[in-house]
Design an enzyme around this catalytic site. Structure first.
Site, PDB file in Angstrom:
ATOM      1  N   HIS A 191       0.806  -0.961  -0.195  1.00 49.93           N
ATOM      2  CA  HIS A 191      -0.074   0.336   0.375  1.00 49.93           C
ATOM      3  C   HIS A 191       0.953   1.035  -0.002  1.00 49.93           C
ATOM      4  O   HIS A 191       1.859   1.665   0.838  1.00 49.93           O
ATOM      5  CB  HIS A 191      -1.161   0.355   1.523  1.00 49.93           C
ATOM      6  CG  HIS A 191      -1.913  -0.973   1.416  1.00 49.93           C
ATOM      7  ND1 HIS A 191      -2.491  -1.216   1.940  1.00 49.93           N
ATOM      8  CD2 HIS A 191      -2.175  -2.040   0.198  1.00 49.93           C
ATOM      9  CE1 HIS A 191      -3.812  -2.108   1.701  1.00 49.93           C
ATOM     10  NE2 HIS A 191      -3.109  -2.739   0.709  1.00 49.93           N
ATOM     11  N   PRO A 211      -3.083  -0.472  18.915  1.00 48.26           N
ATOM     12  CA  PRO A 211      -2.625  -0.852  17.148  1.00 48.26           C
ATOM     13  C   PRO A 211      -2.830   0.489  16.910  1.00 48.26           C
ATOM     14  O   PRO A 211      -3.562  -0.612  15.358  1.00 48.26           O
ATOM     15  CB  PRO A 211      -3.441  -2.221  17.257  1.00 48.26           C
ATOM     16  CG  PRO A 211      -4.705  -2.564  18.670  1.00 48.26           C
ATOM     17  CD  PRO A 211      -3.916  -2.069  19.353  1.00 48.26           C
ATOM     18  N   LYS A 236       1.789  -0.732  15.131  1.00 42.21           N
ATOM     19  CA  LYS A 236       3.465  -0.369  15.270  1.00 42.21           C
ATOM     20  C   LYS A 236       4.396  -1.593  16.329  1.00 42.21           C
ATOM     21  O   LYS A 236       4.994  -1.806  16.554  1.00 42.21           O
ATOM     22  CB  LYS A 236       3.587   0.978  16.503  1.00 42.21           C
ATOM     23  CG  LYS A 236       3.720   2.285  15.529  1.00 42.21           C
ATOM     24  CD  LYS A 236       5.218   2.275  14.407  1.00 42.21           C
ATOM     25  CE  LYS A 236       4.542   3.204  13.142  1.00 42.21           C
ATOM     26  NZ  LYS A 236       4.781   2.513  12.133  1.00 42.21           N
TER      27      LYS A 236
HETATM   28  P1  FAS Z   1       4.089 -13.106  21.055  1.00 38.85           P
HETATM   29  O1  FAS Z   1       3.670 -12.052  22.547  1.00 38.85           O
HETATM   30  O2  FAS Z   1       3.529 -12.763  19.637  1.00 38.85           O
HETATM   31  O3  FAS Z   1       5.110 -14.168  21.357  1.00 38.85           O
HETATM   32  C1  FAS Z   1       5.089 -14.222  22.784  1.00 38.85           C
HETATM   33  C2  FAS Z   1       5.713 -15.955  22.670  1.00 38.85           C
HETATM   34  O4  FAS Z   1       6.173 -16.134  23.993  1.00 38.85           O
HETATM   35  C3  FAS Z   1       4.309 -16.650  22.817  1.00 38.85           C
HETATM   36  O5  FAS Z   1       4.276 -17.994  21.365  1.00 38.85           O
HETATM   37  C4  FAS Z   1       3.929 -17.421  23.903  1.00 38.85           C
HETATM   38  O6  FAS Z   1       3.633 -18.495  23.938  1.00 38.85           O
HETATM   39  C5  FAS Z   1       5.519 -17.200  24.415  1.00 38.85           C
HETATM   40  N1  FAS Z   1       5.432 -17.699  25.925  1.00 38.85           N
HETATM   41  C6  FAS Z   1       5.414 -16.647  26.903  1.00 38.85           C
HETATM   42  N2  FAS Z   1       5.374 -16.858  28.183  1.00 38.85           N
HETATM   43  C7  FAS Z   1       6.781 -17.991  28.207  1.00 38.85           C
HETATM   44  C8  FAS Z   1       7.177 -18.722  28.679  1.00 38.85           C
HETATM   45  N3  FAS Z   1       7.454 -19.283  30.390  1.00 38.85           N
HETATM   46  N4  FAS Z   1       7.982 -19.692  28.135  1.00 38.85           N
HETATM   47  C9  FAS Z   1       8.177 -19.821  26.557  1.00 38.85           C
HETATM   48  N5  FAS Z   1       6.989 -19.594  25.922  1.00 38.85           N
HETATM   49  C10 FAS Z   1       6.202 -18.388  26.534  1.00 38.85           C
HETATM   50  N6  FAS Z   1      -0.033  -5.307  17.190  1.00 38.85           N
HETATM   51  C11 FAS Z   1      -0.165  -4.767  15.962  1.00 38.85           C
HETATM   52  O7  FAS Z   1       0.263  -4.289  15.101  1.00 38.85           O
HETATM   53  N7  FAS Z   1      -1.401  -4.449  15.061  1.00 38.85           N
HETATM   54  C12 FAS Z   1      -2.583  -5.167  15.645  1.00 38.85           C
HETATM   55  O8  FAS Z   1      -3.700  -5.306  15.034  1.00 38.85           O
HETATM   56  C13 FAS Z   1      -2.425  -6.167  16.365  1.00 38.85           C
HETATM   57  N8  FAS Z   1      -3.404  -7.079  16.860  1.00 38.85           N
HETATM   58  C14 FAS Z   1      -3.147  -7.014  18.325  1.00 38.85           C
HETATM   59  C15 FAS Z   1      -3.841  -7.955  19.051  1.00 38.85           C
HETATM   60  C16 FAS Z   1      -3.630  -8.222  20.273  1.00 38.85           C
HETATM   61  C17 FAS Z   1      -5.113  -9.769  20.419  1.00 38.85           C
HETATM   62  C18 FAS Z   1      -3.250  -8.518  20.396  1.00 38.85           C
HETATM   63  C19 FAS Z   1      -2.609  -9.571  21.963  1.00 38.85           C
HETATM   64  C20 FAS Z   1      -2.079  -8.326  20.114  1.00 38.85           C
HETATM   65  C21 FAS Z   1      -2.073  -7.941  18.586  1.00 38.85           C
HETATM   66  N9  FAS Z   1      -0.920  -6.551  18.206  1.00 38.85           N
HETATM   67  C22 FAS Z   1      -0.643  -6.026  17.316  1.00 38.85           C
HETATM   68  C23 FAS Z   1       0.521  -7.065  19.190  1.00 38.85           C
HETATM   69  C24 FAS Z   1       0.993  -8.282  18.659  1.00 38.85           C
HETATM   70  O9  FAS Z   1       1.359  -8.343  17.266  1.00 38.85           O
HETATM   71  C25 FAS Z   1       2.383  -8.749  19.218  1.00 38.85           C
HETATM   72  O10 FAS Z   1       3.283  -6.808  19.141  1.00 38.85           O
HETATM   73  C26 FAS Z   1       4.024  -8.411  18.473  1.00 38.85           C
HETATM   74  O11 FAS Z   1       3.098 -10.399  18.946  1.00 38.85           O
HETATM   75  C27 FAS Z   1       4.596  -8.347  19.648  1.00 38.85           C
HETATM   76  O12 FAS Z   1       5.571 -10.013  19.643  1.00 38.85           O
HETATM   77  P2  FAS Z   1       6.183 -10.716  20.118  1.00 38.85           P
HETATM   78  O13 FAS Z   1       7.036  -9.750  20.945  1.00 38.85           O
HETATM   79  O14 FAS Z   1       7.010 -11.892  19.453  1.00 38.85           O
HETATM   80  O15 FAS Z   1       5.445 -11.715  21.363  1.00 38.85           O
HETATM   81  C1  PHB Z   2      -4.677  -4.817  10.640  1.00 41.96           C
HETATM   82  O1  PHB Z   2      -5.203  -5.733  11.758  1.00 41.96           O
HETATM   83  O2  PHB Z   2      -4.845  -5.275   9.555  1.00 41.96           O
HETATM   84  C2  PHB Z   2      -4.339  -3.098  11.121  1.00 41.96           C
HETATM   85  C3  PHB Z   2      -4.575  -3.534  12.562  1.00 41.96           C
HETATM   86  C4  PHB Z   2      -4.316  -2.700  13.200  1.00 41.96           C
HETATM   87  C5  PHB Z   2      -3.411  -1.601  12.004  1.00 41.96           C
HETATM   88  C6  PHB Z   2      -3.442  -0.768  11.036  1.00 41.96           C
HETATM   89  C7  PHB Z   2      -4.280  -2.327  10.728  1.00 41.96           C
HETATM   90  O3  PHB Z   2      -3.434   0.103  12.942  1.00 41.96           O
END
Ligand code: FAS
Ligand code: PHB
Length: 397
Positions: A76, A297, A301
């Site tokens: 995009h 979100p 970021k």
């Molecule tokens: P993660 O949380 O992805 O990964 C951490 C991992 O560690 C998991 O697999 C977990 O199982 C594991 N873990 C935890 N404790 C442990 C332990 N004691 N032993 C072993 N493993 C363990 N970001 C956006 O940019 N846009 C969005 O729209 C957006 N929507 C989101 C919606 C939800 C519901 C959530 C929760 C987050 C959202 N985010 C969004 C943010 C998300 O994308 C995070 O920034 C991203 O997953 C970060 O990645 P990690 O730091 O790898 O953490």
């Molecule tokens: C998406 O899930 O596509 C998404 C979420 C948050 C944003 C933009 C896109 O700010």
């Protein structure tokens, strides 16, 4: 009876941060073990982020993970802001010298990273249990865990907590050292996936007196949408009809644009929070991604900040293991945190500008509309939005 083993870098967590770090270290000949509590299927099925900054696309492409991303990702060159029923486009490429964002679900990034780690005989230990962290203040940190019914003691040179907001690693930093910054917002997002062809090819962020709405997508057949809702709201309170009615009102324009409607195949509520912990290093423990910071979100970021932390840390570890130079490791906290705070600021600003707040009075709403008018109405304002949205540069050591 525990089995002692050793590696160079132990990573806890197989989300985007942990998997990408392990992949980048491997490309530099640095050995790592990823310890993950959940199953591979669970990690690959988590529907979360949707937008990749230019820098995230570049690192995935340059490190050999760009084939499906380039084929299935949706590049995009702009996005829209809707307010007062009018649409305002932010031309990302024109304002940032050709940079753009790519819509490619986080679960697709995770699938690509897991497949590549397995293809490279990487050690990603899914379904690990009883994970505990020890000796991070010594020169040989150690992790205890169970995997396949066997208890292990893994010693390493460095331990990286990529275990997300609810993980165990942040807690290894003494409360006398750790400083946290926290802001919980007075609203959440209800997100849906709908089997409906996106009614336009770019994202829309909408300010409306009834509340914020976001129009996004996952493919030419799947629309991704969000509505602002109360923190105590529940997905089951929202019938499909109520959802489509609200989305049409909040996203619709005076000229008649509305989203396409279709069967809703997934609903979920995401709370909104800004959180940072400092430092992101203690002894031989480093934190990366959601283990150290959370953003609302609205600025897309979350995953991208996890990626940028890992880019900085992998460069620092390459500098150490290849040249014996610890400068990058010493600078990681400062460089990562400075970029995290700028990501936090942009996410907070987009959230503050676009959502209705219960404590807001008419003056606040006029300030929001004036901000939206300024940031969409001038080249300087649009450039500020664009350069943050495509991703700010990553500092060198
Ligand atoms: P993660 O949380 O992805 O990964 C951490 C991992 O560690 C998991 O697999 C977990 O199982 C594991 N873990 C935890 N404790 C442990 C332990 N004691 N032993 C072993 N493993 C363990 N970001 C956006 O940019 N846009 C969005 O729209 C957006 N929507 C989101 C919606 C939800 C519901 C959530 C929760 C987050 C959202 N985010 C969004 C943010 C998300 O994308 C995070 O920034 C991203 O997953 C970060 O990645 P990690 O730091 O790898 O953490
Ligand atoms: C998406 O899930 O596509 C998404 C979420 C948050 C944003 C933009 C896109 O700010």
């Amino acid at each position: 009876m525990t089995t002692p083993i050793r590696t160079q870098v132990c990573i806890i967590g197989a989300g985007p941060a942990g998997l990408l770090l392990s992949h980048l270290l491997h490309l530099n000949g640095i050995e790592s073990v990823v310890i993950e509590a959940r199953s591979r299927d669970y990690c690959e099925a988590r529907v979360r982020a949707g937008v990749l900054e230019q820098g995230s696309v570049d690192i995935l492409t340059e490190s050999g993970l760009g084939e499906r991303l380039s084929r299935e990702g949706l590049r995009h060159t702009g996005f829209e802001m809707h307010f007062r029923g009018q649409r305002h486009r932010i031309a990302l490429d024109e304002l940032t010298g050709g940079k753009a964002i790519t819509v490619y679900g986080q679960q697709e990034v995770v699938k690509d990273l897991i497949a590549r780690r397995i293809a490279d005989q990487g050690q990603v230990l899914f379904d690990s249990s009883d994970v505990s962290v020890h000796n991070v203040e010594t020169d040989s940190p150690m992790v205890r865990y169970q995997h396949g019914g066997i208890a292990y003691e893994l010693s390493c040179d460095y331990l990286v907590g990529c275990d997300g907001f609810h993980g165990i690693c942040r807690r290894q930093i003494p409360s006398s050292v750790l400083k946290t910054y926290d802001r919980v917002y007075p609203f959440s997002w209800l997100g849906i996936l709908a089997e409906a062809a996106p009614a336009q090819h770019e994202l829309i962020y909408a300010h409306h007196e009834r509340g914020f709405a976001l129009f996004s997508m996952r493919s030419p057949k799947i629309t991704r949408l969000y509505v602002q809702c109360a923190n105590d709201d529940r997905a089951e309170n929202w019938s499909d009809d109520r959802l489509w009615n609200e989305l049409t009102i909040r996203l619709g324009t005076k000229e008649g644009w509305v989203p396409n409607i279709g069967p809703i195949i997934q609903k979920g509520i995401t709370p909104m929070r800004s959180f940072v912990c400092a430092p992101m290093r203690h002894g031989r423990l480093f934190l990366a991604g959601d283990a150290a910071h959370i953003v609302p979100p609205t600025g897309a970021k979350g995953m991208n900040l996890a990626v940028s932390d890992v880019i900085v840390l992998s460069r620092a570890m390459e500098m150490f293991y290849k040249r014996g130079n610890t400068r990058g490791l010493e600078r990681y906290n400062d460089i990562a945190l400075r970029r995290v705070w700028k990501g936090e600021r942009f996410s907070w600003h987009m959230t503050s500008m676009l959502h209705t707040f219960p404590e807001h009075d008419p003056f606040h709403e006029q300030m929001q509309l004036a901000e939206l008018d300024y940031y969409t109405g001038s080249v300087a304002g649009r450039t500020a939005l664009a350069e943050n949205y495509v991703g700010l540069p990553i500092e060198e050591f």
